[in-house]
Design a protein around this motif. Structure first.
Motif, short mmCIF file in Angstrom:
data_model
loop_
_atom_site.label_atom_id
_atom_site.label_comp_id
_atom_site.label_asym_id
_atom_site.label_seq_id
_atom_site.Cartn_x
_atom_site.Cartn_y
_atom_site.Cartn_z
N PRO A 23 5.70 1.00 1.40
CA PRO A 23 5.03 -0.29 1.55
C PRO A 23 5.04 -1.08 0.24
CG PRO A 23 3.48 1.55 1.87
CD PRO A 23 4.84 2.15 1.68
N ALA B 63 -1.45 -6.16 -1.85
CA ALA B 63 -1.12 -5.70 -0.48
C ALA B 63 -2.29 -5.86 0.50
CB ALA B 63 -0.62 -4.26 -0.48
N GLN B 64 -3.23 -6.70 0.12
CA GLN B 64 -4.38 -6.93 1.01
C GLN B 64 -3.98 -7.80 2.20
OE1 GLN B 64 -8.06 -8.30 -0.97
NE2 GLN B 64 -8.00 -9.95 0.51
N VAL C 265 1.04 1.38 -3.14
CA VAL C 265 0.46 1.09 -1.83
C VAL C 265 0.76 2.25 -0.87
CG1 VAL C 265 0.36 -0.58 0.05
CG2 VAL C 265 0.85 -1.36 -2.28
N SER D 99 -0.61 -8.34 3.27
CA SER D 99 0.81 -8.17 3.58
C SER D 99 1.07 -8.56 5.03
CB SER D 99 1.21 -6.70 3.37
OG SER D 99 1.07 -6.34 2.02
N ARG E 23 -0.55 -1.79 10.08
CA ARG E 23 0.61 -2.46 10.70
C ARG E 23 0.45 -2.51 12.22
NH1 ARG E 23 5.95 -1.23 6.92
NH2 ARG E 23 4.81 -1.55 4.98
N GLU F 33 -2.64 -0.12 2.24
CA GLU F 33 -2.09 -1.40 2.69
C GLU F 33 -3.10 -2.10 3.63
OE1 GLU F 33 2.31 -2.72 4.09
OE2 GLU F 33 1.43 -1.09 5.25
N THR G 55 2.46 -6.33 -2.49
CA THR G 55 2.59 -7.78 -2.34
C THR G 55 1.46 -8.50 -3.09
OG1 THR G 55 1.29 -7.74 -0.30
CG2 THR G 55 3.67 -7.57 -0.07
N TRP H 127 6.00 -6.86 4.05
CA TRP H 127 5.32 -5.58 3.80
C TRP H 127 6.27 -4.42 3.52
CZ3 TRP H 127 2.07 -5.75 8.92
CH2 TRP H 127 2.85 -5.41 10.02
N ARG I 84 0.04 3.89 3.16
CA ARG I 84 -0.34 3.49 4.52
C ARG I 84 -1.41 4.44 5.04
NH1 ARG I 84 4.67 3.05 8.09
NH2 ARG I 84 3.20 2.15 9.57
#
Ligand SMILES: Cc1ncc(COP(=O)(O)O)c(C=O)c1O
Length: 452
Positions: free
Chosen positions: A177, A163-164, A196, A166, A387, A150, A180, A171, A198
């Protein structure tokens, strides 16, 4: 404040020449620029020339360059051995349909240095390198899905763009995750084909990969993803990825387009990752367009066209052009173990100085990075993953002000991405960068208070 300082009272906005060029540029480019990554505050700073660690902008102001074309120029600008190599090659031709000795030289140097980089193919960009690594993994395994981290940036191939970018609104929950989209209209089939993960979440990575293993070709991992925080991989996470991938026949693609600058044997070896495939770029072209896909000989066989059409055909008009080859060879040859060790010490010294300045000011910032790379975060503790590194509006405002303040001190600091050092930098530059952070923290206590 260091001896280097050239304090620019009027660093913001950039000067009238940059403004005039930007106005002209609007007539030909959709937003006045020709790549999304160009920083504009409120318009880009146009560059007239550069040498070593320093740039001069279109208005004649001189800056220490901590961006170095997104970490590409490990020897700084206009490095003499590269100029000499390129000058001589230009006189002998710039691109041919036939191979040259230059490509064998650069490939041999890289393969000799990097464990598990047994075979290699050159392309023109990091994007292409990642794309061909993903294709190779699919062809080798017969599977189509990939797993990626992610927030990690891997260039512009659709599947790795998932998900680059998000954000908290999309997210998804921490333990699953969301895949996106990166652009409007991104096919749903692309999203379906990306899992994806984390960063540094070992348990969840193990579980997700094991559960969906049968259709996953590869895990794409940048050992220290810069836009996702420039955070080091924890050993437990590396082991989990490595072990789960091996158990299930999933390949590991180490995207070292940016982080190859961390060591002569590369970033994967530094962090104990054992890739099956690599994507390289940036520094290996000495400032000219380049990318390379490489890895274990049996996997790289997918590109072998000696007995007819290979499993993955890979060409490219400018792939392995001799200008990029000789420039890259000159750059890499000048990067011996002693030079890497010096960069490592310089990076450690700088990160320590920045941390000291933050501690003295008791400010809610932290520093991540390794070797010649660093990132300053508006977070009291170094983030462990994307995140945690994500900025809210107040944090984004502080970082914009920090960048402006640095420019005022004659330093171009990238926003939200890795900053880097070059072999042409030394104590003077470390002093200047640490001094600029001290000055910012001194002069912006109220603003900083807003994120405390
Ligand atoms: C980790 C990583 N992968 C891939 C790319 C894409 O490389 P290029 O811009 O040469 O296409 C980049 C570029 O910044 C990168 O940092």
């Amino acid at each position: 404040m260091s001896s280097f300082q050239t304090f620019h009272e009027t660093a913001f906005p950039p000067g009238p020449q940059s403004q005039a060029l930007f106005e002209r540029a609007h007539a030909v480019f959709p937003d006045g620029t020709t790549r999304i990554t160009v920083e504009r505050d409120p318009f880009p700073r146009y560059i007239a020339r550069a040498k070593g660690a320093y740039l001069t902008d279109a208005d004649g102001k001189r800056f220490l360059d901590l961006n170095l074309n997104f970490t590409t120029l490990i020897h700084g600008h206009a490095f003499e051995p590269i100029i000499a190599a390129v000058e001589s090659q230009i006189r002998n031709g710039t691109c041919f349909a036939n191979p040259t000795e230059a490509e064998v030289e650069l490939a041999s140097l890289l393969c000799a240095r990097v464990p598990r980089l047994e075979r290699i193919r050159f392309v023109n960009t990091g994007t292409e390198a990642v794309m061909f690594a993903v294709k190779a993994a699919r062809a080798f395994t017969g599977r189509s899905r990939i797993a990626k981290i992610e927030g990690a940036y891997h260039g512009a191939y659709d599947w790795v763009e998932v998900a680059q970018a998000s954000v908290p609104q999309n997210w998804g929950p921490p333990d699953s995750p969301a895949a996106t989209p990166y652009y409007r209209g991104m096919p749903a089939s692309v999203l379906d084909d990306v899992m994806v993960l984390r960063f540094n979440d070992a348990a969840r990575a193990r579980e997700l990969l094991s559960r969906h293993a049968s259709n996953i070709a590869a895990v794409v991992i940048d050992p220290m993803p810069s836009r996702a925080g420039l955070i080091a991989p924890e050993p437990e996470f590396v082991t989990a990825l490595q072990k789960t991938a091996r158990e299930h026949g999933i390949l590991i693609i180490s995207d070292e387009v940016l982080n190859f600058r961390q060591a002569s044997h590369g970033a994967a070896a530094r962090y104990g990752i054992q890739p099956d495939l690599f994507a390289l770029g940036k520094i290996i072209g000495g400032g000219f367009p380049i990318g390379a896909v490489g890895g274990l000989a049996d996997v790289m066989k997918v590109f072998d066209g000696s007995a007819g059409r290979p499993l993955v055909p890979q060409g490219g008009t400018f792939s392995a052009n001799p200008i990029s080859m000789v420039a890259g060879h000159a750059a890499m040859k000048a990067l011996d173990e002693i030079t890497f060790a010096r960069l490592e010490r310089l990076g450690n010294a700088l990160r320590n100085r920045l941390e000291d300045a933050i501690a003295r000011a008791n400010a809610p910032f932290s520093v991540t990075g390794a070797a010649s790379l660093f990132r300053i975060h508006p977070k009291p503790r170094p983030p462990r993953e994307f995140r945690e590194a994500h900025w809210n509006a107040a944090e984004a405002k502080v970082m914009t002000e920090m960048t402006r303040s640095f420019a005022g001190h004659g330093i171009l600091l990238p926003v939200g991405a890795a900053a880097c050092l070059a072999t042409t930098m030394g104590e003077v530059e470390v002093d200047a960068v640490a001094g600029a952070l001290e000055a910012f923290l001194d002069q912006n206590a109220e603003l900083v208070e807003e994120i405390s």
